[in-house]
Design an enzyme around this catalytic site. Structure first.
Site, short mmCIF file in Angstrom:
data_model
loop_
_atom_site.label_atom_id
_atom_site.label_comp_id
_atom_site.label_asym_id
_atom_site.label_seq_id
_atom_site.Cartn_x
_atom_site.Cartn_y
_atom_site.Cartn_z
N ARG A 71 0.80 -1.23 0.00
CA ARG A 71 0.00 0.00 0.00
C ARG A 71 0.83 1.27 0.00
O ARG A 71 0.27 2.36 -0.11
CB ARG A 71 -0.92 -0.01 1.23
CG ARG A 71 -0.19 0.15 2.54
CD ARG A 71 -0.96 -0.27 3.77
NE ARG A 71 -2.30 0.27 3.91
CZ ARG A 71 -3.07 0.02 4.99
NH1 ARG A 71 -2.62 -0.74 5.98
NH2 ARG A 71 -4.27 0.53 5.07
N SER A 98 -7.67 -1.83 22.59
CA SER A 98 -7.35 -3.06 23.29
C SER A 98 -6.56 -2.70 24.54
O SER A 98 -6.10 -1.56 24.70
CB SER A 98 -6.54 -4.00 22.38
OG SER A 98 -5.33 -3.37 21.99
N ALA A 111 -15.10 -7.73 26.78
CA ALA A 111 -14.87 -6.29 26.64
C ALA A 111 -15.50 -5.56 27.81
O ALA A 111 -16.43 -6.05 28.46
CB ALA A 111 -15.47 -5.79 25.32
N ASP A 152 -13.43 -4.74 13.95
CA ASP A 152 -14.29 -3.84 13.17
C ASP A 152 -15.76 -4.24 13.34
O ASP A 152 -16.64 -3.38 13.40
CB ASP A 152 -13.91 -3.89 11.69
CG ASP A 152 -12.46 -3.51 11.45
OD1 ASP A 152 -11.94 -2.67 12.21
OD2 ASP A 152 -11.86 -4.06 10.51
N ASP A 155 -13.03 -10.38 6.04
CA ASP A 155 -13.09 -9.23 6.93
C ASP A 155 -14.53 -8.85 7.29
O ASP A 155 -14.79 -8.40 8.39
CB ASP A 155 -12.44 -8.01 6.27
CG ASP A 155 -10.93 -8.02 6.40
OD1 ASP A 155 -10.34 -9.11 6.29
OD2 ASP A 155 -10.35 -6.95 6.62
#
Length: 319
Positions: A112, A201, A235, A261, A297
């Site tokens: 990229r 995180s 979480a 995500d 993803d």
């Protein structure tokens, strides 16, 4: 599903780089069959929100090439508004390769550097925010790591959004291959005055503050919610009202790529629906559980109707 731009403007804007993804089930150097798709944290979140019934738009630049058109086509097919996508005649669309050199280990290779996505500018981001007037702007720590212009664009977008009362969320999403921890900390701390919801995180909190109690320090600085993810441990969400824990849902993990995500899209969806903090964590964990159950993803992200399916026993056949 129609382009959400036909429905009166997006509720959510997100910006960043989307790439073409190539996946193999063995080491890439061995060749063989590969799966072609698209990937990118911010576009994943946009797809997740669209599937959950929200109007989401993605701001980004791609090459005026076939990979760039694949990204546009995929996002539009998923109901994401692509009105703010720029096609570059001089820069290429980046790509990312996923392979599995050993069982249950995924290796990521980026291609990229110098891509169209890294040329995102402050002007196009602030113009999109002014035109769309969204309820929420979602940012990640990936975009500002791509280039100086992408960093300036991220900061300008946060300032423009906060300046007109748009809620800003930030997923730290640290990528060590893109920048150092010190560079990330310098940039992300500049964003914090505009941010109301932080996702991080456990090992990313020190990028946001040097305080011995980072959550308390963030809440004391103007951030309203600090959401801390810890993989299999679940979480936590922290706010002035207190702290809540959401255990990880017990599902068979096939592929963990994109789970963060998915979690974010579920949490932001519940936020837009004005649900309680408990319900936000539940929807986030449910979205994440769907994502890890299949490869890709975003391909297995849930629709709103899908959300209850996770409660069925493993192996259930719905007839």
């Amino acid at each position: 599903m129609p382009d959400q731009s036909d429905a009166g403007g997006p509720e959510v804007l997100t910006l960043g780089e989307a790439m073409v993804s190539i996946r193999t089930k063995a080491a890439l150097r061995l060749g063989g069959e590969a799966h072609l798709s698209v990937a990118g944290s911010e576009s994943n979140v946009a797809i997740g929100l669209a599937r959950l019934g929200h109007q989401a738009a993605w701001i980004g630049a791609v090459g005026n090439d076939e990979p760039g058109r694949l990204i546009q086509r995929t996002l539009r097919a998923e109901g994401v508004d692509t009105s703010y996508v720029r096609f570059s005649d001089t820069d290429f669309t980046g790509f990312i390769a996923f392979d599995q050199p050993a069982h249950d280990i995924t290796r990521v290779s980026y291609h990229r550097r110098g891509s169209a996505g890294s040329t995102l500018t402050p002007a196009e981001c602030t113009a999109a925010i002014a035109a769309a007037g969204p309820k929420l702007l979602h940012l990640t720590g990936i975009t500002p790591a791509l280039s100086d212009t992408a960093r300036a664009a991220t900061i300008a977008a946060a300032e423009a959004a906060a300046g007109i009362g748009v809620r800003v969320s930030l997923d730290v999403n640290y990528r060590g291959r893109l920048w150092s921890r010190s560079a990330a900390a310098d940039c992300l701390r500049q964003l914090l005055p505009q941010v109301r919801t932080v996702f991080a995180s456990e090992d990313e909190l020190d990028l946001l503050t040097d305080a011995t109690d980072p959550v308390a320090a963030l809440l004391g600085s103007g951030v309203e919610e600090v959401v801390v993810t810890a993989g299999g441990k679940g979480a936590w969400s922290h706010s002035s009202a207190g702290s809540l824990h959401q255990p990880a849902l017990q599902v068979t993990v096939v592929d963990s790529i994109g789970a963060g995500d998915a979690f974010v899209s579920g949490y932001l969806s519940a936020t837009l629906d004005d649900l309680s903090p408990e319900a936000r964590l539940t929807r986030a964990a449910t979205s994440g559980a769907f994502c890890v159950g299949a490869y890709g993803d975003w391909e297995s992200l849930p629709t709103r109707d899908d959300l209850t399916l996770i409660s069925h026993a493993h192996g259930t056949a719905l007839r």
